[in-house]
Design a protein around this motif. Structure first.
Motif, mmCIF file in Angstrom:
data_model
loop_
_atom_site.group_PDB
_atom_site.id
_atom_site.type_symbol
_atom_site.label_atom_id
_atom_site.label_comp_id
_atom_site.label_asym_id
_atom_site.label_seq_id
_atom_site.Cartn_x
_atom_site.Cartn_y
_atom_site.Cartn_z
ATOM 1 N N GLN A 161 2.011 -0.482 -6.592
ATOM 2 C CA GLN A 161 3.016 -1.202 -5.989
ATOM 3 C C GLN A 161 3.824 -0.481 -5.235
ATOM 4 O OE1 GLN A 161 2.493 -4.538 -5.387
ATOM 5 N NE2 GLN A 161 0.681 -4.601 -6.654
ATOM 6 N N TYR A 162 3.969 0.888 -5.370
ATOM 7 C CA TYR A 162 5.016 1.994 -4.901
ATOM 8 C C TYR A 162 4.736 1.866 -3.375
ATOM 9 C CZ TYR A 162 7.049 6.147 -3.568
ATOM 10 O OH TYR A 162 8.051 7.102 -2.665
ATOM 11 N N ARG A 163 6.118 1.490 -2.760
ATOM 12 C CA ARG A 163 6.035 1.874 -1.216
ATOM 13 C C ARG A 163 6.573 2.954 -0.992
ATOM 14 N NH1 ARG A 163 4.684 -2.038 2.024
ATOM 15 N NH2 ARG A 163 5.071 -3.612 0.413
ATOM 16 N N GLU A 209 3.397 11.298 -3.354
ATOM 17 C CA GLU A 209 4.612 10.957 -3.390
ATOM 18 C C GLU A 209 5.244 10.243 -4.460
ATOM 19 O OE1 GLU A 209 7.313 8.167 -0.236
ATOM 20 O OE2 GLU A 209 5.794 9.345 0.630
ATOM 21 N N PHE A 210 4.615 9.393 -4.923
ATOM 22 C CA PHE A 210 4.738 8.685 -6.318
ATOM 23 C C PHE A 210 4.940 9.742 -7.089
ATOM 24 C CE2 PHE A 210 3.592 6.690 -10.311
ATOM 25 C CZ PHE A 210 4.691 5.607 -10.309
ATOM 26 N N GLU A 211 4.278 10.629 -7.545
ATOM 27 C CA GLU A 211 4.229 11.244 -8.684
ATOM 28 C C GLU A 211 5.257 12.355 -8.294
ATOM 29 O OE1 GLU A 211 0.374 12.954 -9.038
ATOM 30 O OE2 GLU A 211 -0.243 11.525 -10.286
ATOM 31 N N GLU A 212 5.631 12.920 -7.170
ATOM 32 C CA GLU A 212 6.744 13.767 -6.848
ATOM 33 C C GLU A 212 8.109 13.003 -7.205
ATOM 34 O OE1 GLU A 212 6.120 15.044 -2.845
ATOM 35 O OE2 GLU A 212 4.350 16.304 -3.421
ATOM 36 N N ASN A 213 8.278 11.817 -6.494
ATOM 37 C CA ASN A 213 9.458 11.165 -6.943
ATOM 38 C C ASN A 213 9.755 10.815 -8.346
ATOM 39 O OD1 ASN A 213 10.037 10.934 -4.229
ATOM 40 N ND2 ASN A 213 9.214 8.879 -4.086
ATOM 41 N N ASN A 214 8.628 10.606 -9.166
ATOM 42 C CA ASN A 214 8.687 10.522 -10.659
ATOM 43 C C ASN A 214 9.272 11.624 -11.382
ATOM 44 O OD1 ASN A 214 8.129 7.579 -10.979
ATOM 45 N ND2 ASN A 214 6.279 8.073 -12.074
ATOM 46 N N VAL A 221 -12.971 4.578 -4.480
ATOM 47 C CA VAL A 221 -12.198 3.239 -4.238
ATOM 48 C C VAL A 221 -12.119 2.603 -5.426
ATOM 49 C CG1 VAL A 221 -11.729 1.257 -3.174
ATOM 50 C CG2 VAL A 221 -12.499 3.040 -1.790
ATOM 51 N N MET A 222 -12.994 2.089 -6.138
ATOM 52 C CA MET A 222 -12.796 1.565 -7.699
ATOM 53 C C MET A 222 -11.840 2.063 -8.530
ATOM 54 S SD MET A 222 -14.626 -1.208 -7.077
ATOM 55 C CE MET A 222 -15.651 -2.054 -5.883
ATOM 56 N N LYS A 223 -11.714 3.435 -8.504
ATOM 57 C CA LYS A 223 -10.961 4.230 -9.556
ATOM 58 C C LYS A 223 -9.611 3.900 -9.205
ATOM 59 C CE LYS A 223 -14.538 7.996 -10.183
ATOM 60 N NZ LYS A 223 -14.651 9.401 -9.885
ATOM 61 N N TRP A 224 -9.105 3.659 -7.908
ATOM 62 C CA TRP A 224 -7.845 3.234 -7.686
ATOM 63 C C TRP A 224 -7.110 2.208 -8.271
ATOM 64 C CZ3 TRP A 224 -4.714 6.853 -5.673
ATOM 65 C CH2 TRP A 224 -5.272 7.774 -5.182
ATOM 66 N N PHE A 225 -8.135 0.976 -8.839
ATOM 67 C CA PHE A 225 -7.750 -0.002 -9.640
ATOM 68 C C PHE A 225 -6.945 0.494 -11.145
ATOM 69 C CE2 PHE A 225 -10.426 -1.825 -6.216
ATOM 70 C CZ PHE A 225 -9.601 -2.883 -5.909
ATOM 71 N N ASN A 226 -7.172 1.697 -11.361
ATOM 72 C CA ASN A 226 -6.638 2.131 -12.749
ATOM 73 C C ASN A 226 -5.451 2.952 -12.527
ATOM 74 O OD1 ASN A 226 -9.251 1.045 -13.881
ATOM 75 N ND2 ASN A 226 -10.207 2.729 -13.328
ATOM 76 N N ALA A 227 -4.971 2.713 -11.315
ATOM 77 C CA ALA A 227 -3.676 3.610 -11.120
ATOM 78 C C ALA A 227 -2.453 3.043 -11.899
ATOM 79 C CB ALA A 227 -3.371 3.688 -9.493
ATOM 80 N N GLY A 277 -7.911 8.888 1.579
ATOM 81 C CA GLY A 277 -6.975 9.992 1.883
ATOM 82 C C GLY A 277 -5.313 9.501 2.015
ATOM 83 N N GLN A 278 -5.425 8.200 2.503
ATOM 84 C CA GLN A 278 -3.925 7.638 2.643
ATOM 85 C C GLN A 278 -3.401 7.394 1.085
ATOM 86 O OE1 GLN A 278 -3.818 3.927 4.880
ATOM 87 N NE2 GLN A 278 -1.642 3.788 4.500
ATOM 88 N N MET A 279 -4.268 6.934 0.204
ATOM 89 C CA MET A 279 -3.747 6.536 -1.116
ATOM 90 C C MET A 279 -3.557 7.777 -1.867
ATOM 91 S SD MET A 279 -6.233 3.097 -2.083
ATOM 92 C CE MET A 279 -7.883 4.003 -1.720
ATOM 93 N N ARG A 280 -4.161 8.860 -1.764
ATOM 94 C CA ARG A 280 -3.809 10.125 -2.453
ATOM 95 C C ARG A 280 -2.558 10.438 -1.903
ATOM 96 N NH1 ARG A 280 -9.960 12.610 -1.100
ATOM 97 N NH2 ARG A 280 -10.987 11.822 -3.176
ATOM 98 N N ALA A 281 -2.243 10.183 -0.554
ATOM 99 C CA ALA A 281 -1.032 10.789 -0.095
ATOM 100 C C ALA A 281 0.274 10.052 -0.867
ATOM 101 C CB ALA A 281 -0.790 10.717 1.345
#
Length: 199
Positions: free
Chosen positions: A27-29, A177-182, A15-21, A169-173
């Protein structure tokens, strides 16, 4: 319960690793209008807060019961149903409405969320240390989610860990999606670049 501790360390570390995203990803919705990664992280802390209210109360009662009862026979026949509890981490296992008090506001600073997660991890580890002689089997709490029924203090703490895994798992999804859109945006931008005209 060393396995619970091990999984807890691994899960909270993840979980802590996600703060480095990075802010853009945090902030991507998603296209479905769901939570951002920042909001998911806030939701985890809110859920932990309410779970810990129940866990703390049950742990105290367990310790009180342990002073009044001989529970050695109970421990000898005790079996932790790992498979039953792991269903909580499966995002497709059940669809349930998030209680209002656990819905993220989206206004909490990332640093505050991170600090709260650290405090919650320390508290969970402390509770497991307090119940290191098996006292946690002496008190159960009704858990209607996933039809789990009555769960003891160890199972309740493990529920907290599995709930956190569910949202990893939700954050990975969301990240995917964010990376695919980029990538799609980059391709689109590239396609619009004017061709060089050879004279």
């Amino acid at each position: 319960m060393s396995r619970i501790k091990d999984e807890m360390f691994i899960t909270f570390n993840d979980v802590m690793k996600w703060f480095n995203a990075g802010d853009a990803m945090m902030q991507y919705r998603p296209a479905n209008g769901g939570w951002t990664i920042a909001e998911v992280l806030e939701h985890i802390t809110l859920t932990n807060f309410y779970l810990l209210l129940l866990i703390r109360k049950a742990a105290l009662k367990s310790l009180q019961h342990s002073m009044e009862n001989d529970y050695r026979d109970m421990l000898q026949s005790y079996e932790f149903d790992w498979e039953k509890m792991q269903v909580v981490s499966n995002r497709d296992a059940a669809d349930w409405t998030t209680p209002e008090q656990m819905i993220p506001s989206g206004t909490v600073a990332a640093g505050d969320i991170k600090a709260t997660l650290r405090r919650q991890l320390v508290e969970c580890l402390g509770l497991l240390d307090d119940l290191k002689k098996g006292e946690g089997v002496l008190q159960t709490t009704m858990m209607n989610v996933y039809g789990l029924g009555k769960i003891d203090v160890y199972q309740h703490i493990y529920f907290l860990v599995q709930h956190t895994k569910r949202h990893i798992g939700q954050m990975r999804a969301i990240r995917n999606e964010f990376e695919e859109n980029n990538l799609a945006t980059q391709r689109f931008t590239h396609d619009r670049n004017p061709l060089s005209i050879v004279a």
